[in-house]
Scaffold this active site. Sequence first.
Site, short mmCIF file in Angstrom:
data_model
loop_
_atom_site.label_atom_id
_atom_site.label_comp_id
_atom_site.label_asym_id
_atom_site.label_seq_id
_atom_site.Cartn_x
_atom_site.Cartn_y
_atom_site.Cartn_z
N GLU A 99 11.37 -14.23 -30.46
CA GLU A 99 11.68 -15.92 -30.48
C GLU A 99 11.96 -15.72 -32.01
O GLU A 99 12.56 -14.48 -32.23
CB GLU A 99 9.40 -15.07 -31.13
CG GLU A 99 8.88 -16.37 -31.99
CD GLU A 99 7.80 -16.12 -31.91
OE1 GLU A 99 6.96 -16.90 -32.96
OE2 GLU A 99 7.14 -15.20 -31.77
N TYR B 209 -4.42 3.13 26.04
CA TYR B 209 -5.52 2.04 26.16
C TYR B 209 -7.20 3.11 26.23
O TYR B 209 -7.27 3.52 27.45
CB TYR B 209 -5.13 0.74 26.93
CG TYR B 209 -6.30 0.03 26.21
CD1 TYR B 209 -5.93 -0.94 25.62
CD2 TYR B 209 -7.36 -0.32 27.47
CE1 TYR B 209 -6.56 -1.85 25.15
CE2 TYR B 209 -7.66 -1.30 27.26
CZ TYR B 209 -7.51 -2.96 26.59
OH TYR B 209 -8.11 -3.39 25.67
N LYS C 11 5.60 -24.25 -28.75
CA LYS C 11 5.06 -23.38 -29.13
C LYS C 11 3.66 -23.63 -30.10
O LYS C 11 3.60 -24.33 -30.41
CB LYS C 11 4.78 -21.83 -29.93
CG LYS C 11 4.24 -21.48 -30.16
CD LYS C 11 4.34 -19.99 -31.61
CE LYS C 11 3.43 -19.09 -31.45
NZ LYS C 11 4.18 -17.71 -32.14
N CYS D 79 5.20 -15.79 -27.70
CA CYS D 79 4.38 -14.51 -28.35
C CYS D 79 2.75 -14.82 -28.02
O CYS D 79 2.08 -14.47 -27.12
CB CYS D 79 4.69 -14.39 -30.12
SG CYS D 79 4.15 -13.23 -31.08
N LYS E 41 -3.64 -3.54 22.21
CA LYS E 41 -4.70 -2.43 21.57
C LYS E 41 -5.79 -2.70 20.45
O LYS E 41 -6.67 -2.57 20.19
CB LYS E 41 -3.57 -1.49 21.62
CG LYS E 41 -2.82 -1.00 22.80
CD LYS E 41 -2.25 0.78 22.78
CE LYS E 41 -1.35 0.88 24.37
NZ LYS E 41 -0.68 2.01 23.29
N GLY F 196 -22.09 11.22 22.30
CA GLY F 196 -23.00 10.54 21.42
C GLY F 196 -21.70 9.78 20.63
O GLY F 196 -21.04 9.33 21.12
N SER G 208 -8.24 18.29 17.43
CA SER G 208 -7.18 18.96 17.25
C SER G 208 -6.13 20.14 16.59
O SER G 208 -5.36 20.22 17.83
CB SER G 208 -6.03 17.71 18.00
OG SER G 208 -5.64 17.09 16.98
N GLY G 209 -6.81 19.86 15.86
CA GLY G 209 -5.67 20.97 14.90
C GLY G 209 -4.64 20.27 13.94
O GLY G 209 -4.32 21.03 13.48
N GLY G 210 -4.98 18.83 14.57
CA GLY G 210 -3.56 18.36 14.17
C GLY G 210 -4.23 17.46 12.53
O GLY G 210 -5.50 17.34 12.54
N TYR H 199 -3.84 -14.80 -38.64
CA TYR H 199 -4.12 -14.62 -39.38
C TYR H 199 -3.79 -12.23 -39.77
O TYR H 199 -2.07 -12.59 -38.89
CB TYR H 199 -5.10 -13.85 -38.69
CG TYR H 199 -5.33 -13.52 -37.38
CD1 TYR H 199 -4.85 -12.42 -36.80
CD2 TYR H 199 -4.36 -14.73 -36.22
CE1 TYR H 199 -4.28 -11.76 -35.53
CE2 TYR H 199 -4.69 -14.08 -34.40
CZ TYR H 199 -3.67 -12.58 -34.36
OH TYR H 199 -3.34 -12.02 -33.16
#
Length: 671
Positions: A45, A507, A114, A180, A633, A489, A369-371, A120
């Site tokens: 400015e 799929y 501006k 500003c 898919k 389930g 699966s453990g992955g 103030y």
Amino acid sequence: MNEHGFVRVTAVSPVVKVADPAANVDAMLEVLDKHPDSDVVVFPELSITGYSCGDLFGQEALLDAAERELKRFVESSSGFAGVAVIGVPLRWRTRLYNFAAFTCGGEVAHYSPKTTLPNYHEFYEARRFEPAFVTPVDDFHHVPDHGGGISGPLISERLVEMHIGNGEQSAAAVLAAEICEELWIPEPPSGRAAAHGAEIILNLSASPEQVGKAAYRRSLVAMQSARCVAAYAYASAGPSESTTDVVFGGHCMIAENGRTLAEARPSTYDVGVACTADIDMSALREERLERTTFRVRSGDSHRDVAAGIVIPERNTSSLLRPVPAHPFVPADPATKAEHCEEIFAIQTHALAKRLGRLGDNWIAVVGVSGGLDSTLALLVAAKTCDLLEVPRSRITGVTMPGFGTTARTRSQADELMEHLGVTAETVDIRELCLKTFRDLGHKPFGIDPSMSVEEFQQALAGVPAEKRHDLTFENVQARVRTLILMSKGFVIGTGDMSEAALGWSTYNADHMSMYNPNCSVPKTLVRHLVAYVAEAEFDGPARETLNAVCDTPVSPELLPPGADGEIAQSTEATLGPYELHDFFLYHMIRHGATPRKILFLAGHADFDGDYTPEFIRATLKTFYTRFFASQYKRSCVPDGPKVGSVSLSPRGDWRMPSDADVTAWIRELDA
């Protein structure tokens, strides 16, 4: 660079000499010489005089000098190929105004006054300056000569259209300035400017430093860029201004749609600073197109776009902005931990709601699966039980060893279920798979399935690695596992978003479940989520097991192990690295980036692997080919929660015809 939709912006806080316009113009011209590749350069400015002149702004000598030096700046900067926006005080009809002057090619294209003057605390701007809105907009026609020989359009809040190249195509960017204090008010002009088409907001500022103010200012700039779906370049006066009562920070920032791209602050009063970033205009426009709540308004005369500025095209190979190699994974450890905590909470709360609809005696099933993916799903399920205040034994974890299962993943699955306290079951699927092969009349790898499981497993070990390709062999195992789970389930799915993008599922097998908490988590993030939960929720052997899972190669384990008993089927060896696919997925879906732009961005990302441009191009072709071919898919997938800004849900974020043709994308890659 411009050909990929980038515009280079520089925010500068130069060293100033208070009330010495000639010296300040020299400094600003020197800045332009140092940034010849920038398309836009914004200064602070009242940068031509210095902001802190006080009552010297009532002196004709200073104002005359400012106008003369403005003329010299415009003429001397004619060789700069971009747009320079500087702060200047100018008189008009016995009033003094605070302007942002848009200069380019030896002319002033526009003056932006501006409108909001702070008066103030340390600010006393209304003592000398006039707010622009006091004078009717219709009277703003031009800035008189005043001996400086400079004139130009003067319309409050007008936008400036900047073209690159021949100027015949659509604008490279629409610019607007606010000065500003205008950023700090309840309704900043930049909000209205963005609503009327402004894409890059330039703030010429003079912001004094106070404890904590820099962080507040940084947040304000970033959030305003997000609200406006725009870029925001902020250039503040620095400590070379008068320090009679305050010290100005010289804070320079460039933000884009909520993300800070570049930032600089001076270390001492006699050193100027600058920060530069390349703004992704196509990404901003794509975001605005997607947001139906963002509408560009028209019809307001004071929002007319000024005559377009034309600057030369710059096609440099450099890119001045961070390009994260892993856009789904925050680089900052603290931010990453916070994101992981939020995502895990979203997953568990989502699953809690769904399980809560099953009645009081529900039982849920997870194939383990453990992955990585199944581990994350099981962790979510266990934590959900804690939220619902029911025993974790409500979750049945089923490990289903097949012809490709290794001792490593089998033991990890067993240990994980034990550590989590879920009900654990093991179902060896090999005999059922052999029966299916017999019923189908299929001989995997040419091997007769009429033999025993042990004999068949031994025969598989003799199949050469280069001949281990049999899709029916893999699909039967995947579907048998799903048959077992569905028969038990309510099945909690495990597949992640990266697999959905690439169609890496069978799929109506691992593709299907009753609810999938992982559905919008990309593969590159899954590992970090598991590691986060390991650190935040567990210690001792449980944490060790989870860390071991994180170190396990990604594999569906549907093909026989190697001679050493280790995993031989590598997903990434087949598809390409997931870090590349997730990078492609993010930029394609989140920003609508073209193949050529994705390649350009990938060339500036610091991936974990060392990939040649040819390899990245080939992997991107794989990505597009599989992504288009696999939409059928994604068109029928289970419910699951969205956790980030990218989702492939056919009900929510991504609606794509299954019959779409990939030719246009591949043609661009091959060009």
